[in-house]
Design a protein around this motif. Sequence first.
Motif: not given
Length: 64
Positions: A1-25
């Motif tokens: 298993m590649s390191k990326e595949q292993q990372k996906n199985v072993n851990g990572g983050i969950k993301v929710t409520n993605l919102e664009c603010t309209g602000e340019i950075i």
Amino acid sequence: MSKEQQKNVNGGIKVTNLECTGEIIEYNGGVVAEKCTWDVRPSFLGIGFGSWESTSGPCPIGAC
């Protein structure tokens, strides 16, 4: 298993409520993008644990 595949199985983050603010950075030495906010929490074996934390930064490509 590649390191990326292993990372996906072993851990990572969950993301929710993605919102664009309209602000340019500017980030990463002059790259311009729209700012987004989202909530994240750690994940292990696809199961989220811990509390949700709000964060912000440049939007992922195609998010807005």
